[in-house]
Design a protein around this motif. Structure first.
Motif, short mmCIF file in Angstrom:
data_model
loop_
_atom_site.label_atom_id
_atom_site.label_comp_id
_atom_site.label_asym_id
_atom_site.label_seq_id
_atom_site.Cartn_x
_atom_site.Cartn_y
_atom_site.Cartn_z
N THR A 7 0.83 -1.21 0.00
CA THR A 7 0.00 0.00 0.00
C THR A 7 0.87 1.26 0.00
O THR A 7 0.52 2.25 -0.65
CB THR A 7 -1.00 0.02 1.18
OG1 THR A 7 -0.29 -0.21 2.39
CG2 THR A 7 -2.07 -1.04 1.01
N ASP A 8 2.01 1.20 0.69
CA ASP A 8 2.94 2.34 0.65
C ASP A 8 3.43 2.57 -0.77
O ASP A 8 3.56 3.71 -1.22
CB ASP A 8 4.14 2.10 1.57
CG ASP A 8 3.79 2.26 3.04
OD1 ASP A 8 2.70 2.77 3.36
OD2 ASP A 8 4.62 1.83 3.88
N ARG A 11 0.73 4.31 -2.69
CA ARG A 11 0.65 5.72 -2.26
C ARG A 11 1.79 6.54 -2.87
O ARG A 11 1.58 7.64 -3.40
CB ARG A 11 0.69 5.78 -0.73
CG ARG A 11 0.42 7.14 -0.16
CD ARG A 11 0.43 7.13 1.38
NE ARG A 11 -0.78 6.48 1.90
CZ ARG A 11 -0.80 5.27 2.47
NH1 ARG A 11 0.30 4.56 2.60
NH2 ARG A 11 -1.92 4.76 2.92
N GLU A 12 3.02 5.98 -2.83
CA GLU A 12 4.18 6.69 -3.37
C GLU A 12 4.11 6.84 -4.89
O GLU A 12 4.45 7.89 -5.43
CB GLU A 12 5.47 5.97 -2.96
CG GLU A 12 5.73 6.06 -1.46
CD GLU A 12 6.69 5.00 -0.94
OE1 GLU A 12 7.29 4.25 -1.76
OE2 GLU A 12 6.84 4.93 0.30
N ALA A 14 1.38 6.93 -6.69
CA ALA A 14 0.34 7.92 -6.97
C ALA A 14 0.89 9.33 -6.79
O ALA A 14 0.68 10.20 -7.63
CB ALA A 14 -0.87 7.68 -6.07
N ALA A 15 1.61 9.55 -5.70
CA ALA A 15 2.18 10.88 -5.43
C ALA A 15 3.15 11.29 -6.54
O ALA A 15 3.10 12.43 -7.02
CB ALA A 15 2.88 10.89 -4.07
N ASP A 22 -6.72 8.76 -1.38
CA ASP A 22 -6.88 8.44 0.02
C ASP A 22 -7.13 6.94 0.07
O ASP A 22 -8.18 6.47 -0.36
CB ASP A 22 -8.08 9.21 0.60
CG ASP A 22 -8.28 8.93 2.08
OD1 ASP A 22 -7.30 8.54 2.76
OD2 ASP A 22 -9.42 9.09 2.55
N ILE A 23 -6.15 6.18 0.55
CA ILE A 23 -6.31 4.73 0.62
C ILE A 23 -7.18 4.40 1.82
O ILE A 23 -6.92 4.84 2.94
CB ILE A 23 -4.94 4.03 0.71
CG1 ILE A 23 -4.16 4.25 -0.60
CG2 ILE A 23 -5.11 2.54 1.00
CD1 ILE A 23 -2.77 3.67 -0.63
N ALA A 131 -5.71 -1.06 -3.70
CA ALA A 131 -4.58 -0.24 -3.29
C ALA A 131 -3.43 -1.06 -2.71
O ALA A 131 -2.66 -0.56 -1.91
CB ALA A 131 -5.05 0.81 -2.28
N SER A 136 -7.82 -3.03 0.83
CA SER A 136 -7.54 -1.60 0.68
C SER A 136 -7.92 -1.14 -0.73
O SER A 136 -7.67 -1.84 -1.71
CB SER A 136 -6.07 -1.28 0.97
OG SER A 136 -5.22 -1.93 0.05
N PHE A 138 -8.92 2.67 -3.26
CA PHE A 138 -8.92 4.12 -3.37
C PHE A 138 -9.86 4.53 -4.50
O PHE A 138 -10.09 3.79 -5.44
CB PHE A 138 -7.51 4.70 -3.60
CG PHE A 138 -6.88 4.36 -4.92
CD1 PHE A 138 -7.02 5.20 -6.02
CD2 PHE A 138 -6.12 3.21 -5.07
CE1 PHE A 138 -6.42 4.89 -7.25
CE2 PHE A 138 -5.52 2.89 -6.28
CZ PHE A 138 -5.67 3.74 -7.37
#
Length: 158
Positions: A7-8, A11-12, A14-15, A22-23, A131, A136, A138
């Protein structure tokens, strides 16, 4: 989070792609499109199934982002992308993408991936995707997901 690293990674990724997400960790499984739709409170068609294949000749990882209600016509997709599709086993999916089946996300892969998005997803204002773990998800928009993944829009059905 059991699959924190997965999941990290989502998130990374996506950034890095400029995708604000928002997961959400759901209390119930979101492994199938039907489970995900129930958990997210949306139609099954608004769920993004992330299906991993390998190119028969290139051995490239090919990711198909498919509407939750659609079944992929593998022969039709192969004709459209110019290469036959091979279904990898679960271990190969994990080794090549970094994700376990049931939590495969549309971005955050550990290797170069060719991405195609179902034309049927494009009509929705919002869609939900995995995610990185079996519970998980998003929310995003089809256009933002296309921009973040570099996906080509493709018809997945016959």
């Amino acid at each position: 989070m059991a699959n924190n690293s997965s999941t990290d990674r989502v998130r990374e990724a996506a950034a890095r792609a400029g995708l604000v997400i928002d997961i959400v960790e759901m209390p119930a499984s979101t492994r199938t499109a039907e489970e995900a739709a129930a958990a997210c409170g949306c139609q099954v068609a608004e769920i993004v199934k992330s299906l991993v294949f390998l190119g028969e000749t290139s051995d490239d990882v090919i990711l198909l982002l498919v509407s939750g209600v659609n079944r992929v016509d593998e022969a039709a997709v192969a004709a459209r992308i110019g290469e036959n599709l091979v279904r990898p086993n679960g271990r190969t999916v994990r080794e090549r993408t970094g994700f376990a089946i049931g939590g495969v996300a549309p971005l955050g892969y550990i290797a170069e991936t060719r991405v195609y998005i179902d034309e049927d997803l494009i009509r929705f204002a919002g869609i939900w995707a995995a995610a990185g773990s079996p519970n998980s998800v998003f929310a995003t928009t089809p256009s933002d997901l296309v921009k973040a993944t570099g996906a080509a829009v493709l018809r997945m059905t016959g």
